[in-house]
Design a protein around this motif. Structure first.
Motif, short mmCIF file in Angstrom:
data_model
loop_
_atom_site.label_atom_id
_atom_site.label_comp_id
_atom_site.label_asym_id
_atom_site.label_seq_id
_atom_site.Cartn_x
_atom_site.Cartn_y
_atom_site.Cartn_z
N GLY A 1 0.98 -1.17 0.02
CA GLY A 1 -0.04 0.04 -0.03
C GLY A 1 0.72 1.15 -0.05
O GLY A 1 0.43 2.08 0.55
N VAL A 2 1.94 1.39 -0.98
CA VAL A 2 2.59 2.55 -0.69
C VAL A 2 2.33 3.28 -2.00
O VAL A 2 1.99 3.06 -3.01
CB VAL A 2 4.43 2.04 -1.32
N GLU A 3 2.03 4.53 -1.62
CA GLU A 3 1.42 5.57 -2.64
C GLU A 3 2.36 5.91 -3.68
O GLU A 3 3.57 6.51 -3.35
CB GLU A 3 0.83 6.76 -1.94
N VAL A 4 2.04 5.41 -4.85
CA VAL A 4 3.10 5.81 -6.06
C VAL A 4 2.77 6.78 -7.05
O VAL A 4 3.42 7.38 -7.84
CB VAL A 4 3.33 4.37 -6.75
N ALA A 5 1.38 7.32 -6.89
CA ALA A 5 0.90 8.62 -7.64
C ALA A 5 -0.26 8.72 -6.81
O ALA A 5 -0.84 7.97 -5.65
CB ALA A 5 0.48 8.17 -8.87
N GLU A 6 -0.80 10.07 -6.75
CA GLU A 6 -2.07 10.58 -6.21
C GLU A 6 -3.33 9.72 -6.19
O GLU A 6 -3.76 9.18 -7.28
CB GLU A 6 -2.48 11.99 -6.70
N GLY A 7 -3.41 8.92 -4.79
CA GLY A 7 -4.43 8.12 -4.62
C GLY A 7 -4.26 6.79 -5.34
O GLY A 7 -5.26 6.15 -5.52
N VAL A 8 -3.02 6.62 -5.88
CA VAL A 8 -2.76 5.07 -6.22
C VAL A 8 -1.78 4.46 -5.57
O VAL A 8 -0.52 4.78 -5.20
CB VAL A 8 -2.30 5.27 -7.76
N PHE A 9 -2.12 3.21 -5.01
CA PHE A 9 -1.31 2.42 -3.88
C PHE A 9 -0.86 1.21 -4.57
O PHE A 9 -1.71 0.43 -5.05
CB PHE A 9 -1.89 2.12 -2.61
N ARG A 10 0.49 0.99 -4.44
CA ARG A 10 1.37 -0.18 -5.00
C ARG A 10 1.35 -1.16 -3.98
O ARG A 10 1.79 -0.95 -2.89
CB ARG A 10 2.54 0.36 -5.47
N PHE A 11 0.89 -2.32 -4.36
CA PHE A 11 1.29 -3.70 -3.38
C PHE A 11 2.41 -4.63 -4.44
O PHE A 11 1.95 -4.94 -5.68
CB PHE A 11 0.05 -4.71 -3.29
N SER A 12 3.46 -4.98 -3.81
CA SER A 12 4.41 -5.87 -4.61
C SER A 12 5.25 -6.68 -3.73
O SER A 12 5.63 -6.11 -2.69
CB SER A 12 5.14 -4.75 -5.56
N ASP A 13 5.50 -7.75 -4.35
CA ASP A 13 6.65 -8.72 -3.47
C ASP A 13 7.92 -8.26 -4.25
O ASP A 13 8.86 -9.23 -4.05
CB ASP A 13 6.08 -10.00 -3.68
N GLY A 14 8.16 -7.51 -5.09
CA GLY A 14 9.40 -7.21 -5.76
C GLY A 14 9.23 -7.95 -7.37
O GLY A 14 10.09 -7.66 -7.99
N HIS A 15 8.25 -8.68 -7.26
CA HIS A 15 8.19 -9.45 -8.71
C HIS A 15 6.90 -8.90 -9.40
O HIS A 15 6.79 -8.72 -10.55
CB HIS A 15 8.24 -10.76 -8.59
N VAL A 16 5.91 -8.97 -8.93
CA VAL A 16 4.72 -8.80 -9.50
C VAL A 16 3.95 -7.79 -8.76
O VAL A 16 3.89 -7.50 -7.38
CB VAL A 16 3.59 -10.11 -9.47
N ASN A 17 3.33 -6.70 -9.25
CA ASN A 17 2.64 -5.73 -8.65
C ASN A 17 1.05 -5.78 -9.06
O ASN A 17 0.63 -6.18 -10.03
CB ASN A 17 2.90 -4.41 -9.41
N TRP A 18 0.15 -5.03 -7.84
CA TRP A 18 -1.22 -4.75 -8.19
C TRP A 18 -1.22 -3.46 -7.34
O TRP A 18 -0.51 -3.15 -6.71
CB TRP A 18 -2.15 -5.96 -7.84
N TYR A 19 -2.49 -2.78 -7.64
CA TYR A 19 -2.77 -1.68 -7.22
C TYR A 19 -4.12 -1.50 -6.80
O TYR A 19 -5.05 -1.96 -7.11
CB TYR A 19 -2.54 -0.59 -8.44
N VAL A 20 -4.27 -0.36 -5.72
CA VAL A 20 -5.45 0.19 -5.41
C VAL A 20 -5.72 1.56 -5.77
O VAL A 20 -4.83 2.23 -5.59
CB VAL A 20 -5.55 -0.06 -4.04
N ILE A 21 -6.74 1.78 -6.23
CA ILE A 21 -7.11 3.39 -6.73
C ILE A 21 -7.94 4.00 -5.75
O ILE A 21 -9.07 3.16 -5.45
CB ILE A 21 -7.37 3.57 -8.06
N ASP A 22 -7.64 4.93 -5.32
CA ASP A 22 -8.71 5.81 -4.30
C ASP A 22 -9.39 6.84 -4.96
O ASP A 22 -8.38 7.81 -5.30
CB ASP A 22 -8.01 6.03 -2.83
N ASP A 23 -10.72 7.10 -4.68
CA ASP A 23 -11.41 8.02 -5.55
C ASP A 23 -12.38 8.59 -4.34
O ASP A 23 -13.51 8.14 -4.23
CB ASP A 23 -12.14 7.73 -6.67
N GLY A 24 -11.60 9.46 -3.33
CA GLY A 24 -12.52 9.87 -2.39
C GLY A 24 -13.20 9.17 -1.35
O GLY A 24 -14.31 9.19 -0.95
N GLY A 25 -12.57 7.93 -1.34
CA GLY A 25 -12.71 6.82 -0.33
C GLY A 25 -13.40 5.46 -0.89
O GLY A 25 -13.45 4.70 -0.29
N ARG A 26 -13.53 5.67 -2.22
CA ARG A 26 -14.22 4.64 -2.97
C ARG A 26 -12.84 4.12 -3.76
O ARG A 26 -12.07 4.87 -4.29
CB ARG A 26 -15.26 5.16 -3.96
#
Length: 264
Positions: free
Chosen positions: A8-33
């Motif tokens: 859950g590291v924020e890598v852009a405004e409201g975009v959070f990165r999850f990664s084991d160092g090999h594969v990534n996935w992301y969560v986008i926050d839009d006003g809490g949604r």
């Protein structure tokens, strides 16, 4: 598998990165949604829940799950997120069969062929321990197509970039100048462990030449942050990244006899 390298590291405004160092996935926050993009591997479920708890969010805040493509290393928690949050999965129709389980747990031939290389062996072991063989097929709720703007948190615009898979797609967050590229454009060669901008190496694509040609679809797209499915985020103009990827070509990098693994 323990804590992710990036949880859950924020890598852009409201975009959070999850990664084991090999594969990534992301969560986008839009006003809490929230929108989840891809889903890593099976063991990452605990990391999502830990982040939700830490940030005072919950599964009920997740309104949609988007898949850039239908490979097992990007679908690990997608079914659980979709079921738990009652959030539909969105995918390009070209990958419907993959998402529903076709060849879901089959290791690519290029990785099998290069198993003697330490990086490939270590990555395969990590994925096995992380539960890739337990990845569940998903139930696709909605299909998207090229140039659709999705009515989900973040309102990403779809760019269909087939070649890695038939339905491989990139997602543009227009108001944030962020492009989530899945495996259409990556910064890590998962066979050699080498870092750099390119398409996935060689036969890890369904059609390597098409994967390279599909980059033309992104010409003129305004983005200065690229968030790939493999490798670190890239800061800089997408136009320059595309030039580098095309120069790297179809095979990107050869597999040297002394390939020795991750550089970070």
């Amino acid at each position: 598998m323990g804590k992710l390298r990036y949880e859950g590291v924020e890598v852009a405004e409201g975009v959070f990165r999850f990664s084991d160092g090999h594969v990534n996935w992301y969560v986008i926050d839009d006003g809490g949604r929230l929108t989840v993009v891809d889903g890593g591997i099976h063991s990452h479920w605990q990391n999502l829940n830990r982040w939700l708890l830490r940030t005072r969010r919950s599964l009920s805040d997740i309104e949609a799950v988007l898949l850039t493509h239908g490979h097992a290393d990007h679908m690990g928690i997608v079914r659980r997120v979709s079921d738990g949050a009652d959030a539909p999965v969105h995918l390009h129709r070209g990958d419907e069969a993959l998402a529903m389980g076709e060849g879901l747990h089959k290791l690519p031939k290029r990785m099998i062929r290069n198993m003697p290389h330490p990086h490939v062996a270590a990555l395969t072991m990590r994925w096995m321990l992380g539960g890739v063989p337990r990845t569940q097929p998903v139930v696709v709720g909605k299909f998207f197509d090229h140039e659709d703007t999705l009515d989900v948190p973040g309102r990403p615009r779809v760019f269909h970039t087939p070649g890695h898979t038939a339905g491989s797609s990139c997602l543009l967050l227009t108001d944030r100048n962020v492009l989530v590229t899945g495996d259409a454009l990556v910064t890590l060669d998962i066979v050699t462990g080498e870092e750099g901008m390119g398409i996935m190496p060689g036969a890890l694509n369904d059609d390597p030449r098409q994967a390279l040609d599909s980059l033309s679809t992104l010409t003129g797209v305004a983005a200065d942050t690229i968030l790939p499915g493999h490798g670190n985020p890239h800061r800089g103009a997408l136009s320059s990244a595309l030039v580098t990827a095309r120069r790297s070509g179809v095979d990107w990098r050869p597999v040297p006899a002394d390939a020795h693994g991750h550089t970070h």
